[in-house]
Design a protein around this motif. Sequence first.
Motif, mmCIF file in Angstrom:
data_model
loop_
_atom_site.group_PDB
_atom_site.id
_atom_site.type_symbol
_atom_site.label_atom_id
_atom_site.label_comp_id
_atom_site.label_asym_id
_atom_site.label_seq_id
_atom_site.Cartn_x
_atom_site.Cartn_y
_atom_site.Cartn_z
ATOM 1 N N LEU A 1 0.848 -1.184 0.000
ATOM 2 C CA LEU A 1 0.000 0.000 0.000
ATOM 3 C C LEU A 1 0.888 1.239 0.000
ATOM 4 O O LEU A 1 1.670 1.452 0.943
ATOM 5 C CB LEU A 1 -0.911 0.018 1.231
ATOM 6 N N PRO A 2 0.809 2.041 -1.060
ATOM 7 C CA PRO A 2 1.573 3.286 -1.074
ATOM 8 C C PRO A 2 1.176 4.187 0.091
ATOM 9 O O PRO A 2 0.023 4.172 0.537
ATOM 10 C CB PRO A 2 1.176 3.920 -2.412
ATOM 11 N N ALA A 3 2.110 4.965 0.564
ATOM 12 C CA ALA A 3 1.879 5.838 1.723
ATOM 13 C C ALA A 3 0.703 6.778 1.519
ATOM 14 O O ALA A 3 0.017 7.125 2.478
ATOM 15 C CB ALA A 3 3.144 6.631 2.028
ATOM 16 N N GLY A 4 0.423 7.167 0.289
ATOM 17 C CA GLY A 4 -0.683 8.081 0.011
ATOM 18 C C GLY A 4 -2.049 7.499 0.303
ATOM 19 O O GLY A 4 -3.026 8.236 0.402
ATOM 20 N N THR A 5 -2.141 6.177 0.451
ATOM 21 C CA THR A 5 -3.429 5.562 0.791
ATOM 22 C C THR A 5 -3.710 5.639 2.287
ATOM 23 O O THR A 5 -4.835 5.404 2.717
ATOM 24 C CB THR A 5 -3.486 4.078 0.355
ATOM 25 N N VAL A 6 -2.693 5.972 3.072
ATOM 26 C CA VAL A 6 -2.844 6.066 4.530
ATOM 27 C C VAL A 6 -3.463 7.412 4.876
ATOM 28 O O VAL A 6 -2.935 8.451 4.497
ATOM 29 C CB VAL A 6 -1.473 5.916 5.241
ATOM 30 N N HIS A 7 -4.604 7.392 5.587
ATOM 31 C CA HIS A 7 -5.192 8.671 5.977
ATOM 32 C C HIS A 7 -5.069 8.940 7.468
ATOM 33 O O HIS A 7 -5.241 10.075 7.894
ATOM 34 C CB HIS A 7 -6.632 8.825 5.481
ATOM 35 N N GLN A 8 -4.726 7.911 8.269
ATOM 36 C CA GLN A 8 -4.505 8.164 9.695
ATOM 37 C C GLN A 8 -3.633 7.065 10.283
ATOM 38 O O GLN A 8 -3.790 5.894 9.961
ATOM 39 C CB GLN A 8 -5.832 8.210 10.454
ATOM 40 N N TYR B 1 -2.626 2.284 -10.215
ATOM 41 C CA TYR B 1 -3.837 1.724 -9.617
ATOM 42 C C TYR B 1 -4.339 2.594 -8.464
ATOM 43 O O TYR B 1 -5.529 2.850 -8.331
ATOM 44 C CB TYR B 1 -3.584 0.293 -9.140
ATOM 45 N N TYR B 2 -3.431 3.012 -7.594
ATOM 46 C CA TYR B 2 -3.800 3.769 -6.401
ATOM 47 C C TYR B 2 -3.742 5.289 -6.583
ATOM 48 O O TYR B 2 -4.144 6.038 -5.706
ATOM 49 C CB TYR B 2 -2.905 3.401 -5.218
ATOM 50 N N GLY B 3 -3.202 5.747 -7.707
ATOM 51 C CA GLY B 3 -2.987 7.182 -7.905
ATOM 52 C C GLY B 3 -4.243 7.991 -8.084
ATOM 53 O O GLY B 3 -5.361 7.480 -8.015
ATOM 54 N N PRO B 4 -4.071 9.302 -8.350
ATOM 55 C CA PRO B 4 -5.205 10.208 -8.527
ATOM 56 C C PRO B 4 -6.149 9.681 -9.602
ATOM 57 O O PRO B 4 -5.717 9.203 -10.643
ATOM 58 C CB PRO B 4 -4.559 11.522 -8.959
ATOM 59 N N GLY B 5 -7.427 9.757 -9.323
ATOM 60 C CA GLY B 5 -8.431 9.293 -10.272
ATOM 61 C C GLY B 5 -8.666 7.804 -10.221
ATOM 62 O O GLY B 5 -9.509 7.268 -10.925
ATOM 63 N N THR C 1 -11.187 0.336 0.204
ATOM 64 C CA THR C 1 -11.981 -0.790 0.700
ATOM 65 C C THR C 1 -11.175 -2.077 0.590
ATOM 66 O O THR C 1 -10.166 -2.135 -0.122
ATOM 67 C CB THR C 1 -13.275 -0.972 -0.114
ATOM 68 N N LYS C 2 -11.647 -3.103 1.259
ATOM 69 C CA LYS C 2 -11.001 -4.414 1.160
ATOM 70 C C LYS C 2 -10.957 -4.876 -0.286
ATOM 71 O O LYS C 2 -9.944 -5.399 -0.746
ATOM 72 C CB LYS C 2 -11.758 -5.440 2.005
ATOM 73 N N GLN C 3 -12.063 -4.693 -1.011
ATOM 74 C CA GLN C 3 -12.114 -5.149 -2.402
ATOM 75 C C GLN C 3 -11.115 -4.398 -3.278
ATOM 76 O O GLN C 3 -10.448 -4.987 -4.122
ATOM 77 C CB GLN C 3 -13.523 -5.025 -2.976
ATOM 78 N N GLU C 4 -10.996 -3.086 -3.085
ATOM 79 C CA GLU C 4 -10.029 -2.303 -3.861
ATOM 80 C C GLU C 4 -8.613 -2.812 -3.600
ATOM 81 O O GLU C 4 -7.802 -2.920 -4.529
ATOM 82 C CB GLU C 4 -10.128 -0.822 -3.508
ATOM 83 N N ILE C 5 -8.320 -3.137 -2.358
ATOM 84 C CA ILE C 5 -6.987 -3.641 -2.010
ATOM 85 C C ILE C 5 -6.782 -5.031 -2.595
ATOM 86 O O ILE C 5 -5.730 -5.333 -3.162
ATOM 87 C CB ILE C 5 -6.795 -3.625 -0.480
ATOM 88 N N LYS C 6 -7.793 -5.863 -2.520
ATOM 89 C CA LYS C 6 -7.707 -7.224 -3.059
ATOM 90 C C LYS C 6 -7.502 -7.212 -4.575
ATOM 91 O O LYS C 6 -6.805 -8.060 -5.133
ATOM 92 C CB LYS C 6 -8.976 -7.991 -2.706
ATOM 93 N N ASP C 7 -8.086 -6.221 -5.273
ATOM 94 C CA ASP C 7 -8.005 -6.128 -6.732
ATOM 95 C C ASP C 7 -6.731 -5.451 -7.239
ATOM 96 O O ASP C 7 -6.524 -5.365 -8.448
ATOM 97 C CB ASP C 7 -9.214 -5.358 -7.277
ATOM 98 N N ALA C 8 -5.881 -4.979 -6.348
ATOM 99 C CA ALA C 8 -4.639 -4.292 -6.737
ATOM 100 C C ALA C 8 -3.690 -5.258 -7.441
ATOM 101 O O ALA C 8 -3.827 -6.484 -7.313
ATOM 102 C CB ALA C 8 -3.959 -3.713 -5.498
ATOM 103 N N PRO C 9 -2.718 -4.718 -8.191
ATOM 104 C CA PRO C 9 -1.723 -5.599 -8.821
ATOM 105 C C PRO C 9 -1.114 -6.554 -7.790
ATOM 106 O O PRO C 9 -0.786 -6.137 -6.675
ATOM 107 C CB PRO C 9 -0.675 -4.621 -9.361
#
Length: 116
Positions: free
Chosen positions: A63-70, A110-114, A83-91
């Motif tokens: 998980l790139p650091a930019g996905t961390v919000h707290q 995958y995790y970037g803007p947009g 979400t769990k599904q978004e993480i599961k579907d990542a490369p």
Amino acid sequence: MTENVWSYRPEAYSGEQTLDLVGFDVEATDGKIGSVDEESNTVGDSYIVVDTGFWIFGKKVVLPAGTVHQIDPQERKIYVSRTKQEIKDAPEFDEATYKEPGYRDKLGGYYGPGAP
């Protein structure tokens, strides 16, 4: 707005920014996904490797650091804005190649803007 997905958001840390995050629990927007197995705090190239345990059959995810919000040091928890599904579907994580530019480019896309 351009966001560097490989850098922590300033608001993610409520205090000390030199925490060792290994062992912290990781919470997606819809529940726990695992715990931090490894981290990198390289400026502009920060990420956490999460051991998902039983959740996706013992796999790891980056998980790139930019996905961390707290980051909550008292509770030893990291909250990510996916979400769990978004993480599961990542490369898919590959122990041999996850630090290579090609994989990192796919993950950043995958995790970037947009992204989802």
